[in-house]
Design a protein around this motif. Structure first.
Motif, PDB file in Angstrom:
ATOM      1  N   THR A  83       8.465  -7.898  -4.082  1.00  0.00           N
ATOM      2  CA  THR A  83       7.637  -8.651  -3.134  1.00  0.00           C
ATOM      3  C   THR A  83       7.804  -8.292  -1.852  1.00  0.00           C
ATOM      4  O   THR A  83       6.901  -8.643  -0.806  1.00  0.00           O
ATOM      5  CB  THR A  83       7.625 -10.223  -3.279  1.00  0.00           C
ATOM      6  N   THR A  84       8.512  -7.319  -1.555  1.00  0.00           N
ATOM      7  CA  THR A  84       8.721  -6.835  -0.175  1.00  0.00           C
ATOM      8  C   THR A  84       8.749  -5.359  -0.212  1.00  0.00           C
ATOM      9  O   THR A  84       8.399  -4.690  -1.203  1.00  0.00           O
ATOM     10  CB  THR A  84      10.169  -7.310   0.465  1.00  0.00           C
ATOM     11  N   ASP A  85       8.826  -4.592   0.935  1.00  0.00           N
ATOM     12  CA  ASP A  85       8.712  -3.231   1.120  1.00  0.00           C
ATOM     13  C   ASP A  85       9.950  -2.806   0.355  1.00  0.00           C
ATOM     14  O   ASP A  85       9.980  -1.303   0.722  1.00  0.00           O
ATOM     15  CB  ASP A  85       8.482  -2.909   2.676  1.00  0.00           C
ATOM     16  N   PHE A  86      10.693  -3.263   0.065  1.00  0.00           N
ATOM     17  CA  PHE A  86      12.097  -2.699  -0.828  1.00  0.00           C
ATOM     18  C   PHE A  86      11.319  -2.043  -2.040  1.00  0.00           C
ATOM     19  O   PHE A  86      12.029  -1.355  -2.689  1.00  0.00           O
ATOM     20  CB  PHE A  86      12.913  -4.177  -1.201  1.00  0.00           C
ATOM     21  N   LEU A  87      10.357  -2.447  -2.482  1.00  0.00           N
ATOM     22  CA  LEU A  87       9.649  -2.144  -3.714  1.00  0.00           C
ATOM     23  C   LEU A  87       8.599  -0.904  -2.906  1.00  0.00           C
ATOM     24  O   LEU A  87       7.693  -1.278  -2.289  1.00  0.00           O
ATOM     25  CB  LEU A  87       8.584  -2.709  -4.547  1.00  0.00           C
ATOM     26  N   VAL A  88       8.642   0.191  -3.148  1.00  0.00           N
ATOM     27  CA  VAL A  88       7.901   1.484  -2.800  1.00  0.00           C
ATOM     28  C   VAL A  88       7.024   2.080  -3.656  1.00  0.00           C
ATOM     29  O   VAL A  88       7.524   2.591  -4.803  1.00  0.00           O
ATOM     30  CB  VAL A  88       8.737   2.469  -2.114  1.00  0.00           C
ATOM     31  N   PRO A  89       5.670   1.816  -3.488  1.00  0.00           N
ATOM     32  CA  PRO A  89       4.733   2.228  -4.719  1.00  0.00           C
ATOM     33  C   PRO A  89       4.829   3.870  -4.583  1.00  0.00           C
ATOM     34  O   PRO A  89       4.943   4.496  -3.547  1.00  0.00           O
ATOM     35  CB  PRO A  89       3.333   1.734  -4.113  1.00  0.00           C
ATOM     36  N   LEU A  90       4.459   4.564  -5.487  1.00  0.00           N
ATOM     37  CA  LEU A  90       4.478   5.984  -5.581  1.00  0.00           C
ATOM     38  C   LEU A  90       3.592   6.602  -4.766  1.00  0.00           C
ATOM     39  O   LEU A  90       3.701   7.705  -4.159  1.00  0.00           O
ATOM     40  CB  LEU A  90       4.190   6.522  -7.013  1.00  0.00           C
ATOM     41  N   ASP A  91       2.370   6.083  -4.490  1.00  0.00           N
ATOM     42  CA  ASP A  91       1.394   6.521  -3.494  1.00  0.00           C
ATOM     43  C   ASP A  91       1.720   6.667  -1.873  1.00  0.00           C
ATOM     44  O   ASP A  91       1.224   6.993  -1.062  1.00  0.00           O
ATOM     45  CB  ASP A  91      -0.020   5.856  -3.490  1.00  0.00           C
ATOM     46  N   GLN A  92       3.086   6.031  -1.595  1.00  0.00           N
ATOM     47  CA  GLN A  92       3.570   6.059  -0.215  1.00  0.00           C
ATOM     48  C   GLN A  92       4.551   7.232  -0.324  1.00  0.00           C
ATOM     49  O   GLN A  92       4.891   7.655   0.909  1.00  0.00           O
ATOM     50  CB  GLN A  92       4.368   4.731  -0.136  1.00  0.00           C
TER      51      GLN A  92
END
Length: 228
Positions: free
Chosen positions: A170-179
């Motif tokens: 739920t934080t920017d620790f998870l990086v979506p592939l589109d990033q």
């Protein structure tokens, strides 16, 4: 229900446990391995943090042992993973509709139309369950082999037990592939800290580090989310 032998062996391998799926996906039951092909293995996470929690495992042995931030600097490899993520997101969405569509106000007209004796030519749009999934990689993965999370967004899985579990999705620790690809100086290449507070994904309430209170709250939010 007794766990399957292959999964227990992979768990015993600790941080290297995902390698067993990559090497021999056919040794696992269908309850664990959803599908496999020459480039990917897609599994149900053995430690689910949401009701539906899948992992995409690239089988390229060189890329698999790289940090995802570095592996995704390869545009061709990133494109393959993005395409696979889209496929798995559709599978997650289909399963969400199967489980919760009848309870969802926005999905009910579509389901009723599909189940009617004389379905209309123009079906109602229904709920976009793909938007109810989250996906990406962890900046500092806990497992050695590269893996991409694709999961439902209610975060009520049986293994959602610790503050860092919740914060990691739920934080920017998870990086979506589109990033990806990340810029050279993007802090997510070498993530060094995680926010202290746990914020409800749905209503924004701050639970600090009170995990039990958050879990109780998430169950209530899950019920309302399903009804949308």
């Amino acid at each position: 229900m007794k766990p399957d032998v292959a999964t227990e062996k992979s768990k015993a391998m600790g941080r290297s446990g995902l390698a067993a799926y990559i090497e021999d996906p056919d040794s696992f039951p269908s309850s664990r391995v959803i599908y496999s092909n020459e480039k990917f293995v897609v599994i149900n996470d053995a430690y689910p943090k949401s009701i539906i929690h899948t992992l995409i495992l690239p089988r390229d042995l060189k890329k698999s042992v790289m940090r995802p931030q570095d592996a995704f600097d390869d545009s061709a490899f990133l494109a393959e993973c993005v395409a696979e993520e889209k496929k798995v997101r559709k599978l997650v969405a289909t399963e969400l509709r199967r489980r919760f569509g009848q309870q969802s106000a926005s999905d009910r007209p579509l389901i009723e139309a599909l189940e009617s004796d004389d379905p209309p030519e123009q079906l109602p749009p229904g709920r976009d369950w793909e938007k109810e999934a989250v996906s990406g990689i962890h900046s500092n993965p806990s497992m050695r082999n590269l893996h991409i999370h694709v999961m439902s967004r209610e975060f009520c899985g049986e293994k959602m037990n610790k503050t860092n579990h919740y914060q990691s999705f739920t934080t920017d620790f998870l990086v979506p592939l589109d990033q990806f690809p990340l810029t050279k100086h993007d802090h997510r290449r070498h993530y060094s800290w995680m926010p202290v507070d746990m914020i409800c994904w749905r209503c924004g309430k701050n639970f600090g580090n009170r995990m039990l209170r958050l879990k109780e709250h998430l169950e209530l939010e899950k019920d309302e989310w399903i009804k949308e």
